[in-house]
Write an enzyme that holds these catalytic residues in place. Structure first.
Site, PDB file in Angstrom:
ATOM      1  N   LYS A  66      -6.500  17.532  -2.244  1.00 34.22           N
ATOM      2  CA  LYS A  66      -7.058  16.698  -1.180  1.00 34.22           C
ATOM      3  C   LYS A  66      -5.928  15.963  -0.461  1.00 34.22           C
ATOM      4  O   LYS A  66      -4.793  15.937  -0.928  1.00 34.22           O
ATOM      5  CB  LYS A  66      -8.068  15.706  -1.772  1.00 34.22           C
ATOM      6  CG  LYS A  66      -7.494  14.788  -2.829  1.00 34.22           C
ATOM      7  CD  LYS A  66      -8.562  13.924  -3.466  1.00 34.22           C
ATOM      8  CE  LYS A  66      -7.957  13.035  -4.540  1.00 34.22           C
ATOM      9  NZ  LYS A  66      -8.926  12.094  -5.102  1.00 34.22           N
TER      10      LYS A  66
ATOM     11  N   TYR B 259      14.784  -6.772  13.011  1.00 34.65           N
ATOM     12  CA  TYR B 259      13.860  -7.734  13.597  1.00 34.65           C
ATOM     13  C   TYR B 259      13.784  -9.018  12.766  1.00 34.65           C
ATOM     14  O   TYR B 259      13.698  -8.985  11.548  1.00 34.65           O
ATOM     15  CB  TYR B 259      12.463  -7.120  13.715  1.00 34.65           C
ATOM     16  CG  TYR B 259      12.359  -6.101  14.826  1.00 34.65           C
ATOM     17  CD1 TYR B 259      12.476  -6.482  16.163  1.00 34.65           C
ATOM     18  CD2 TYR B 259      12.153  -4.762  14.544  1.00 34.65           C
ATOM     19  CE1 TYR B 259      12.387  -5.561  17.188  1.00 34.65           C
ATOM     20  CE2 TYR B 259      12.053  -3.819  15.561  1.00 34.65           C
ATOM     21  CZ  TYR B 259      12.175  -4.229  16.884  1.00 34.65           C
ATOM     22  OH  TYR B 259      12.091  -3.302  17.889  1.00 34.65           O
TER      23      TYR B 259
END
Length: 360
Positions: free
Chosen positions: A35, A255
């Site tokens: 999956k 940042y």
């Protein structure tokens, strides 16, 4: 092909891990979990590598099952717990897909739906996970409704462990006893409970079918396998160093200048970011490798780039290769720094990351 950010997928490691499942559970059939696109590794690729080592595959969405059926014409494919209606049931019958039935209303719908051919169903009992699955009374009702029904080829019984990877075996033992006792009272049908952790730690739970997931891809959720049974990383996430610069005392990187130099330092900028699937929440100090040597994240991960402190590796230069997880750097270790798990790291790799399939 020119590449700056890529994952290497190792078929030899994948097959090695499947062989360990077989060694640990020699008497059980193996249903491999593919999956979420094979936990980010590529469901069709995984199935192609393992089709001769396992007895079937399982997915979580109908679209996944249909894609895999196109690639694997004859193998067993199980559609795990999802929303089912009559149209989906018919499509599953046409494509010879096994179905998990996890509620009594769906069992009743299946009994009243005209299918083009009978299917195999896996009745799921809720033994304590409390996500999907029927109560004991509903499970019994569903079994009795479907056991001799013309829509049904065969019935399997299943449940899912909630705590198989923990040191306290109380809940696992209780869940195992709960399903096996009820199943035995209903007759002799194949039973499945064991996920990766249970395969490794709880051999009595192997029963007729085991359902390995994360261990196929190289992670031991129990952290107990000895070196002789060591799992191997199938995915190695790599990226190029784009730039190297010196910074001075007090200089910030990235940042908000989250990381600040406490003296002269060397910073490598690497071509991977959260748009590639690397976790934005990775804190300063998260490990990576450059040319096989350990370094650490320094500064906030951005969309396309991350930065590392390589002050102790003065020979690092643009074009060198960083390993973000995989061979020699377990994804589980990176995940621990980022407050997540290897499953999430693997499944977050995005489409723009180049896939390189390594052959044996």
């Amino acid at each position: 092909m020119h590449k700056t950010t890529w994952v290497e997928l190792n078929s030899k490691a994948l097959r090695h891990n499947a062989a360990i499942v077989r060694r640990l559970a020699p008497n059980a059939a193996i249903l491999a979990m593919v999956k979420a696109n094979g936990y980010g590794h590529g469901a069709e690729w995984v199935a192609d590598q393992l089709h001769d080592l396992v007895n079937g595959f399982a997915v979580a969405r109908l679209s996944e099952a249909l894609s895999l059926r196109f690639a694997q014409a004859n193998t067993r494919i199980l559609l795990l717990g999802t929303e089912l209606n009559a149209d989906v049931m018919i499509e599953c019958a046409v494509n010879k897909l096994d179905l998990v039935i996890h509620d009594i209303n769906t069992a009743k719908l299946l009994a009243t739906t005209k299918l083009p051919q009978p299917i195999t169903v896996w009745l799921k009992m809720n033994t304590g996970m409390n996500r999907l699955g029927m109560s004991a009374s509903e499970f019994t009702e569903a079994h009795r409704l479907l056991i001799a029904h013309h829509n049904i080829n065969a019935i399997h019984h299943m449940s899912h462990f909630s705590d198989a990877e923990t040191e306290d075996y109380t809940n696992t033992n209780r869940q195992h006893q709960q399903l096996t006792s009820l199943s035995k009272s209903l007759g002799s049908v194949p039973i499945s409970m064991a996920n990766s952790a249970a395969i490794i730690v709880h051999p009595k739970t192997h029963l007729d079918w085991v359902r390995p997931g994360i261990m196929l891809y190289g992670d031991d959720p129990s952290s107990t396998l000895a070196a002789t049974n060591a799992l191997q990383a199938v995915m190695t996430f790599k990226a190029k160093v784009l730039a190297v610069r010196e910074v001075n005392l007090g200089d910030g990187v990235g940042y908000n200048r989250r990381w600040q130099a406490n003296g002269k330092a060397i910073i490598a900028t690497i071509a991977a970011g959260y748009a590639d699937g690397y976790p934005r929440q990775a804190p300063d100090g998260t490990p990576l490798l450059i040319n096989g040597e350990r370094a650490v994240i320094a500064g906030r991960v951005s969309m396309d780039l991350l930065t590392a402190d390589v002050s102790h590796l003065p020979s690092v230069k643009p074009g060198d290769i960083a390993t973000l997880w995989g061979e020699n750097l377990p994804a589980v270790e990176v995940g621990q720094h980022c407050n997540t798990i290897s499953y999430e790291l693997f499944t977050r790799i995005t489409a723009r990351v180049h896939r390189e399939y390594l052959k044996e």
